[in-house]
Design a protein around this motif. Structure first.
Motif, mmCIF file in Angstrom:
data_model
loop_
_atom_site.group_PDB
_atom_site.id
_atom_site.type_symbol
_atom_site.label_atom_id
_atom_site.label_comp_id
_atom_site.label_asym_id
_atom_site.label_seq_id
_atom_site.Cartn_x
_atom_site.Cartn_y
_atom_site.Cartn_z
ATOM 1 N N SER A 35 0.829 -1.277 -0.187
ATOM 2 C CA SER A 35 0.139 -0.130 -0.037
ATOM 3 C C SER A 35 0.711 1.118 0.036
ATOM 4 O O SER A 35 2.205 1.013 0.004
ATOM 5 N N ASN A 36 0.100 2.243 0.134
ATOM 6 C CA ASN A 36 0.866 3.676 -0.107
ATOM 7 C C ASN A 36 1.978 3.812 1.343
ATOM 8 O O ASN A 36 1.642 3.464 2.416
ATOM 9 N N GLY A 37 3.278 4.281 0.974
ATOM 10 C CA GLY A 37 4.056 4.503 1.903
ATOM 11 C C GLY A 37 4.915 3.168 2.260
ATOM 12 O O GLY A 37 5.707 3.115 3.490
ATOM 13 N N SER A 41 8.490 2.530 -3.967
ATOM 14 C CA SER A 41 9.477 3.507 -4.671
ATOM 15 C C SER A 41 10.929 3.568 -4.238
ATOM 16 O O SER A 41 12.050 3.766 -4.984
HETATM 17 P P1 ATP Z 1 3.240 4.984 -2.876
HETATM 18 O O1 ATP Z 1 2.612 3.719 -3.422
HETATM 19 O O2 ATP Z 1 2.610 5.925 -2.180
HETATM 20 O O3 ATP Z 1 4.260 5.505 -3.844
HETATM 21 P P2 ATP Z 1 5.629 3.701 -1.778
HETATM 22 O O4 ATP Z 1 5.423 2.089 -1.348
HETATM 23 O O5 ATP Z 1 6.240 4.008 -2.980
HETATM 24 O O6 ATP Z 1 4.178 4.441 -1.571
HETATM 25 P P3 ATP Z 1 7.850 5.082 -0.577
HETATM 26 O O7 ATP Z 1 7.593 6.182 -1.532
HETATM 27 O O8 ATP Z 1 8.953 4.347 -0.982
HETATM 28 O O9 ATP Z 1 6.476 4.121 -0.560
HETATM 29 O O10 ATP Z 1 7.911 5.681 0.870
HETATM 30 C C1 ATP Z 1 8.252 4.950 1.918
HETATM 31 C C2 ATP Z 1 8.144 5.897 3.245
HETATM 32 O O11 ATP Z 1 9.491 6.677 3.292
HETATM 33 C C3 ATP Z 1 7.079 6.643 3.416
HETATM 34 O O12 ATP Z 1 6.823 6.635 4.900
HETATM 35 C C4 ATP Z 1 7.623 8.164 2.815
HETATM 36 O O13 ATP Z 1 6.875 9.250 3.617
HETATM 37 C C5 ATP Z 1 8.956 8.196 3.429
HETATM 38 N N1 ATP Z 1 9.559 8.736 2.301
HETATM 39 C C6 ATP Z 1 9.903 8.620 1.210
HETATM 40 N N2 ATP Z 1 10.725 9.517 0.397
HETATM 41 C C7 ATP Z 1 11.174 10.246 1.533
HETATM 42 C C8 ATP Z 1 11.940 11.685 1.426
HETATM 43 N N3 ATP Z 1 12.697 11.925 0.181
HETATM 44 N N4 ATP Z 1 12.196 12.125 2.614
HETATM 45 C C9 ATP Z 1 11.766 11.646 3.852
HETATM 46 N N5 ATP Z 1 10.797 10.338 3.887
HETATM 47 C C10 ATP Z 1 10.650 9.887 2.708
#
Ligand code: ATP
Length: 234
Positions: A35-37, A41
């Protein structure tokens, strides 16, 4: 082909990836769902050199992957980023040419451009159109086409279905299968778990920075817990 071992990534005090390990076998589609976060990524961005990892190893073709983005592209990995970051002021063709900027083999580039237009006839119809005026789905196609222009062995695809209409999502996933047929290996990150699992060979479930399930995608798609959490079934 790609082996990520015990990867830890921090953003300041946030522990975004907590000892993540994955294996991507040559010629397969491997998906990361979550899921989100969850950190999807972050995982892709660590592999392609955009995010620095604290410890762990990333091996590509049995060798340690360099950490500099241009060396990673040269070694045969390309990333198609989330949000279809394209060059909005350039034409479709110019965007595709940008994907080949590290290559010198003119004939190979021409051949790959032809192949990209076969995969995405919509892009060929719009060769001279300014990329910023393409629809969301066309921009996704352009981002994928540009990735292919580096003639990668491994493609990292971040959320290709994001914000697209259902019919277009089907088209994009069919094209991902065609890209696999071309002999490419694909690491796919998706929130659309059903679509991702249905085209993947293996998959990993990422939750709050930790891999909580992994295995054959055809088995995971039938797993009750995964169906409840990610496939909207009870
Ligand atoms: P989504 O599907 O919403 O894109 P995701 O699974 O790809 O989510 P990530 O974007 O990898 O998740 O984020 C993982 C965690 O790291 C989250 O809690 C996010 O807020 C945090 N995070 C991501 N990039 C940064 C950053 N540049 N600085 C601080 N925290 C970050």
């Amino acid at each position: 082909m790609l082996r990520v071992k015990n990867l830890n990534v921090f953003y300041g005090g946030i522990h975004a990836l907590k000892g993540v390990s994955i294996d991507v076998e040559k010629g397969k589609i491997v998906s990361i769902i979550g899921s989100n976060g969850a950190g999807k990524s972050t995982l892709i961005n660590s592999i392609c050199g955009i995010v620095k990892y604290k410890d762990g190893d990333i091996l590509y073709k049995n060798e340690k992957l360099p950490k500099q983005a241009h060396k990673i592209v040269k070694s045969g990995i390309c990333q198609v980023p989330e949000g279809r970051i394209i060059f909005a002021n350039l034409t479709v063709t110019e965007n595709l040419q940008m994907g080949a900027f590290l290559r010198n083999d003119k004939q190979g580039i021409q051949k790959d451009m032809k192949r990209v237009f076969e995969l995405f006839p919509r892009l060929e119809e719009r060769e001279t159109q300014i990329a910023g005026t393409l629809s969301g789905g066309e921009q996704q196609m352009l981002a994928m086409g540009r990735g292919l222009m580096s003639n990668p062995d491994l493609i990292l695809l971040d959320e290709p279905s994001l914000g697209l209409a259902p019919l277009l999502i089907n088209t994009i996933f069919d094209i991902i299968l065609e890209i696999k047929e071309m002999g490419k290996t694909i690491l796919l990150v998706e929130q659309n778990a059903f679509k991702a699992l249905s085209i993947s060979d293996t998959a990993y479930v990422l939750e709050q920075g930790t891999i909580t399930a992994q295995g054959d995608a055809k088995i995971l798609i039938k797993d009750e817990k995964i169906q409840e959490a990610y496939l909207g079934k009870k």
